[in-house]
Design a protein around this motif. Structure first.
Motif, short mmCIF file in Angstrom:
data_model
loop_
_atom_site.label_atom_id
_atom_site.label_comp_id
_atom_site.label_asym_id
_atom_site.label_seq_id
_atom_site.Cartn_x
_atom_site.Cartn_y
_atom_site.Cartn_z
N LEU A 236 31.46 -48.45 49.74
CA LEU A 236 31.65 -47.09 49.26
C LEU A 236 31.46 -46.14 50.44
CD1 LEU A 236 32.01 -45.07 46.90
CD2 LEU A 236 29.52 -45.18 46.57
N HIS A 237 32.50 -45.37 50.76
CA HIS A 237 32.45 -44.42 51.86
C HIS A 237 32.53 -43.01 51.27
CE1 HIS A 237 34.41 -42.90 55.89
NE2 HIS A 237 33.50 -42.06 55.40
N ILE A 238 31.44 -42.24 51.46
CA ILE A 238 31.37 -40.86 50.95
C ILE A 238 31.38 -39.91 52.13
CG2 ILE A 238 30.03 -39.26 49.53
CD1 ILE A 238 28.68 -41.70 48.23
N HIS A 239 32.27 -38.92 52.09
CA HIS A 239 32.40 -38.03 53.25
C HIS A 239 32.80 -36.62 52.80
CE1 HIS A 239 32.62 -39.07 57.69
NE2 HIS A 239 32.65 -37.74 57.68
N GLY A 240 32.21 -35.62 53.44
CA GLY A 240 32.60 -34.24 53.20
C GLY A 240 33.83 -33.88 54.01
N ASP A 241 34.71 -33.09 53.44
CA ASP A 241 35.98 -32.81 54.12
C ASP A 241 35.90 -31.69 55.15
OD1 ASP A 241 35.79 -30.61 52.47
OD2 ASP A 241 37.72 -30.92 51.45
N VAL A 242 34.71 -31.10 55.32
CA VAL A 242 34.55 -30.10 56.38
C VAL A 242 33.37 -30.49 57.27
CG1 VAL A 242 35.65 -28.18 55.20
CG2 VAL A 242 33.22 -28.62 54.79
N ASP A 243 33.23 -31.78 57.51
CA ASP A 243 32.15 -32.30 58.35
C ASP A 243 32.43 -31.92 59.81
OD1 ASP A 243 30.32 -33.89 59.80
OD2 ASP A 243 30.31 -35.41 58.23
N ASP A 244 31.55 -31.14 60.42
CA ASP A 244 31.76 -30.70 61.80
C ASP A 244 30.98 -31.55 62.81
OD1 ASP A 244 29.26 -29.85 61.07
OD2 ASP A 244 29.44 -27.83 61.89
N ILE A 245 30.34 -32.62 62.34
CA ILE A 245 29.60 -33.51 63.23
C ILE A 245 30.28 -34.87 63.33
CG2 ILE A 245 27.41 -34.71 63.60
CD1 ILE A 245 25.99 -32.32 62.39
N VAL A 246 30.58 -35.44 62.17
CA VAL A 246 31.34 -36.69 62.11
C VAL A 246 32.65 -36.39 61.39
CG1 VAL A 246 31.42 -39.06 61.26
CG2 VAL A 246 29.25 -38.11 62.08
N PRO A 247 33.77 -36.41 62.09
CA PRO A 247 35.04 -35.97 61.50
C PRO A 247 35.40 -36.69 60.21
CG PRO A 247 35.27 -36.25 63.87
CD PRO A 247 33.92 -36.80 63.51
N TYR A 248 35.95 -35.92 59.30
CA TYR A 248 36.40 -36.45 58.02
C TYR A 248 37.45 -37.54 58.21
CZ TYR A 248 38.72 -36.45 53.42
OH TYR A 248 39.27 -36.83 52.22
N GLY A 249 38.15 -37.50 59.33
CA GLY A 249 39.18 -38.50 59.62
C GLY A 249 38.65 -39.92 59.70
N ASN A 250 37.34 -40.10 59.72
CA ASN A 250 36.77 -41.45 59.69
C ASN A 250 37.20 -42.22 58.45
OD1 ASN A 250 34.34 -42.32 61.78
ND2 ASN A 250 34.70 -40.12 61.76
N ILE A 251 37.57 -41.51 57.39
CA ILE A 251 38.00 -42.19 56.17
C ILE A 251 39.28 -43.00 56.40
CG2 ILE A 251 36.93 -40.44 54.69
CD1 ILE A 251 39.84 -39.55 54.00
N ASN A 252 40.15 -42.50 57.28
CA ASN A 252 41.39 -43.23 57.58
C ASN A 252 41.09 -44.55 58.28
OD1 ASN A 252 43.01 -41.10 56.55
ND2 ASN A 252 42.72 -39.97 58.46
N TYR A 253 40.05 -44.56 59.08
CA TYR A 253 39.64 -45.77 59.77
C TYR A 253 39.09 -46.80 58.79
CZ TYR A 253 37.08 -48.74 63.09
OH TYR A 253 36.59 -49.80 63.81
#
Length: 301
Positions: A236-253
């Protein structure tokens, strides 16, 4: 005396005063910016809430290191949640989860100070994710934990996922705002202060360790990314879409790397989801506990 003599003397005196003041402030900051709580503070926190708790230290002789573990063990179910913090931080970051009575009933809970943080050889960094995972895997085995769900925030995310590669008792992975894509590792200017000898000594210890990890994190991720396909448990990968420390684009990875992945996007939310929006995280954890309980037919003991 010449006027310039008084000017130079005053300037040197003022410079010394500023340096003394700066050192005093930074030394004070070092006591409040280390992101850790003492054993007594933790015991007092949980005892006041009448929550059974135990702190222990585990020695890894080969690495000359002691790892601190907080345990809240009251559930009759053989399901175990193990929490890993980010950087800088410590196991205390998970207090709000370990004191949640709904979790306490459904699973046994463990939070661990990662090497270099809290009271696990504080200040001695261990930038290798592989090494950290081996240590955490040995702890899982030492505690004889089965049906383990590993939960990691930020840097703790890839560490949690790595455990699913090296330990067969891990049945589920939760990554919250994980810094896992080596190509999306952001360079943080402040971390440079931890690497320059002239400024390193001014930085609080917890931040120095974080800077040491950050500097080589992309390389460490590259060393383990070929193993992600070995992870077959639910991720389960949970991520905020305005993360300014760890880019939200990590979800694509993670979509590409993991076979059994669920992505949860938290809109209009930054990096600190685990602490800022626990009401969005906890239901997801409880759903995964229920899934593991049913899949492996875990009965109360």
């Amino acid at each position: 005396m010449p006027k310039n003599y008084y000017f130079k003397t005053s300037r040197r005196f003022l410079t010394k005063c500023i340096l003394i003041l700066l050192i005093a402030v930074l030394n004070s900051s070092c006591t409040v910016l280390q992101w850790r709580s003492s054993d007594a503070e933790i015991k007092n926190y949980f005892n006041k809430k009448e929550i059974p708790n135990q702190l222990s230290y585990h020695t890894v002789d080969s690495l000359d290191i002691k790892i601190r573990v907080l345990e809240v063990k009251a559930s009759k179910k053989n399901v175990n949640l193990v929490f890993f913090h980010g950087s800088p931080s410590s196991l205390s970051a998970w207090n709000g989860y370990l004191n949640d009575t709904s979790f306490i009933k459904e699973a046994n809970l463990y939070a661990i100070d990662r090497p270099g943080y809290g009271y696990s050889n504080f200040g001695d960094e261990m930038a290798s994710i592989k090494k950290q995972a081996r240590i955490m895997s040995s702890l899982i085995n030492e505690y004889k934990l089965e049906n383990v769900i590993v939960v990691g925030s930020s840097y703790g995310g890839p560490l949690a996922a790595r455990l699913a590669v090296v330990n067969k008792n891990v049945k589920g992975v939760v990554m919250i705002s994980p810094a896992i894509d080596p190509k999306q590792e952001k360079k943080i200017w402040g971390s440079r202060l931890t690497q320059w000898w002239i400024t390193r000594w001014l930085v609080p210890t917890g931040y120095r360790v974080a800077g040491d990890e950050k500097t080589v994190h992309a390389k460490e991720l590259q060393l383990i990314e070929n193993d992600w396909k070995q992870v077959n448990v639910p991720v389960l990968h949970i991520h905020g879409d305005v993360d300014d420390i760890v880019p939200y684009g990590n979800i694509n990875y993670t979509k590409k790397q993991f076979n059994n992945i669920e992505i949860v996007t938290i809109p209009n939310t930054g990096h600190e989801i685990a602490w800022a929006r626990p009401e969005l995280i906890k239901p997801r954890l409880k759903n995964l506990i229920d899934y593991i309980t049913k899949k492996y037919e875990i009965k109360p003991q």
